[in-house]
Design a protein around this motif. Structure first.
Motif, PDB file in Angstrom:
ATOM      1  N   VAL A   3       0.850  -1.189   0.000  1.00 42.24           N
ATOM      2  CA  VAL A   3       0.000   0.000   0.000  1.00 42.24           C
ATOM      3  C   VAL A   3       0.884   1.237   0.000  1.00 42.24           C
ATOM      4  CG1 VAL A   3      -1.961  -1.081   1.180  1.00 42.24           C
ATOM      5  CG2 VAL A   3      -0.220   0.083   2.520  1.00 42.24           C
ATOM      6  N   GLU A   4       0.334   2.296  -0.529  1.00 37.63           N
ATOM      7  CA  GLU A   4       0.972   3.604  -0.442  1.00 37.63           C
ATOM      8  C   GLU A   4       0.048   4.496   0.366  1.00 37.63           C
ATOM      9  OE1 GLU A   4       1.407   7.394  -3.263  1.00 37.63           O
ATOM     10  OE2 GLU A   4       2.305   5.573  -4.098  1.00 37.63           O
ATOM     11  N   SER A   9       4.809  10.586   2.682  1.00 38.41           N
ATOM     12  CA  SER A   9       4.255   9.381   2.064  1.00 38.41           C
ATOM     13  C   SER A   9       5.126   8.178   2.392  1.00 38.41           C
ATOM     14  CB  SER A   9       4.164   9.562   0.548  1.00 38.41           C
ATOM     15  OG  SER A   9       3.201  10.536   0.242  1.00 38.41           O
ATOM     16  N   GLN A  26       5.605   3.822   1.506  1.00 37.48           N
ATOM     17  CA  GLN A  26       5.300   2.631   0.722  1.00 37.48           C
ATOM     18  C   GLN A  26       5.468   1.450   1.671  1.00 37.48           C
ATOM     19  OE1 GLN A  26       4.500   2.813  -2.606  1.00 37.48           O
ATOM     20  NE2 GLN A  26       4.083   0.642  -2.663  1.00 37.48           N
ATOM     21  N   ASN A  60      -3.556   5.908  -0.513  1.00 36.12           N
ATOM     22  CA  ASN A  60      -3.414   6.377  -1.895  1.00 36.12           C
ATOM     23  C   ASN A  60      -3.512   5.255  -2.920  1.00 36.12           C
ATOM     24  OD1 ASN A  60      -2.864   8.894  -0.759  1.00 36.12           O
ATOM     25  ND2 ASN A  60      -0.681   8.459  -0.707  1.00 36.12           N
ATOM     26  N   GLU A  61      -3.020   4.068  -2.566  1.00 37.69           N
ATOM     27  CA  GLU A  61      -3.030   2.965  -3.527  1.00 37.69           C
ATOM     28  C   GLU A  61      -2.897   1.637  -2.794  1.00 37.69           C
ATOM     29  OE1 GLU A  61      -0.927   1.742  -7.731  1.00 37.69           O
ATOM     30  OE2 GLU A  61       0.295   2.792  -6.268  1.00 37.69           O
ATOM     31  N   ARG A  73      -1.967  -2.386  -3.844  1.00 45.10           N
ATOM     32  CA  ARG A  73      -1.542  -3.336  -4.872  1.00 45.10           C
ATOM     33  C   ARG A  73      -1.750  -4.744  -4.329  1.00 45.10           C
ATOM     34  NH1 ARG A  73       3.115  -0.601  -4.707  1.00 45.10           N
ATOM     35  NH2 ARG A  73       2.691   1.483  -5.406  1.00 45.10           N
ATOM     36  N   SER A  81      -4.555  -3.359  -8.952  1.00 48.60           N
ATOM     37  CA  SER A  81      -4.377  -2.290  -7.970  1.00 48.60           C
ATOM     38  C   SER A  81      -5.665  -1.485  -7.840  1.00 48.60           C
ATOM     39  CB  SER A  81      -3.208  -1.392  -8.356  1.00 48.60           C
ATOM     40  OG  SER A  81      -3.469  -0.738  -9.575  1.00 48.60           O
ATOM     41  N   TRP A  82      -5.747  -0.709  -6.772  1.00 51.75           N
ATOM     42  CA  TRP A  82      -6.881   0.171  -6.507  1.00 51.75           C
ATOM     43  C   TRP A  82      -6.358   1.544  -6.143  1.00 51.75           C
ATOM     44  CZ3 TRP A  82      -7.903   3.017  -2.177  1.00 51.75           C
ATOM     45  CH2 TRP A  82      -9.147   3.648  -2.122  1.00 51.75           C
ATOM     46  N   ARG A  83      -6.993   2.584  -6.659  1.00 47.28           N
ATOM     47  CA  ARG A  83      -6.710   3.979  -6.303  1.00 47.28           C
ATOM     48  C   ARG A  83      -8.048   4.666  -6.039  1.00 47.28           C
ATOM     49  NH1 ARG A  83      -2.712   6.737  -6.478  1.00 47.28           N
ATOM     50  NH2 ARG A  83      -0.662   6.422  -7.295  1.00 47.28           N
TER      51      ARG A  83
END
Length: 179
Positions: free
Chosen positions: A85-86, A117, A119, A148-149, A151, A157-159
């Motif tokens: 995830v981000e 941010s 990761q 934010n994201e 994976r 992935s999802w945003r």
């Protein structure tokens, strides 16, 4: 004068009653959860504050500021598993003297807001990424975390969309002795 004596007597009785142990105490935990503000969040996303005990002297204030931490929990029971995830963590500058109490005003008032941010990856021996600890230095208070994201292990992935945010706002409660 008679009413004052009665009011004081009732106040004292209430204080004594509140201190009595009418219910046996158990070793149980209370968990306060932050609910994502966005409706499009595909997973459960929570943030709980954590801190380490530190002693600072007056002469050390400019050298090292205390670190503030969040324990993030990601709830996702379905397949595919979460690979990474981000996130972006938002806080208030340690130079600020005023901390807004209204979380909605925090979105519009960004004068003293700082962000970082991260990761986050699942470990090699874990089936999925389900929790992580984040620590930030040189911040006065941590306010919220945006997802934010995401994976997944299958490569998808999802945003978040531009209109909705997947956000966790931590409670101001820090449990002592908890991890």
């Amino acid at each position: 004068m008679h009413r004052l004596h009665i009011a004081l007597l009732l106040l004292a009785a209430t204080a004594l009653f509140a201190q009595s142990a009418a219910v046996p105490r158990t070793n149980s935990s209370v968990v306060l959860r932050s609910i994502p503000m966005g409706t499009e969040c595909p997973i459960g996303f929570r943030a709980n504050r954590q801190a380490t005990p530190q002693i600072l002297s007056a002469g050390d204030t400019q050298k090292n500021t205390p670190a503030l931490g969040l324990h993030l929990t990601l709830d996702h029971q379905a397949e595919p598993a979460i690979e990474s995830v981000e996130i972006t963590v938002y806080g208030v500058s340690p130079k600020g003297q005023v901390l807004p109490t209204n979380q909605w005003a925090a979105d519009t008032d960004t004068r003293d807001v700082i962000s970082k941010s991260f990761q986050l990856q699942r470990s090699a021996d874990a089936e999925t990424l389900n929790n992580a600890d984040i620590w930030m230095h040189q911040v006065g208070a941590l306010r919220w975390v945006d997802l934010n994201e995401i994976r997944y292990t299958d490569g998808t992935s999802w945003r978040p969309s531009s209109s909705a945010k997947c956000r966790a706002v931590p409670s101001n409660l820090i449990l002592v002795g908890q991890k």
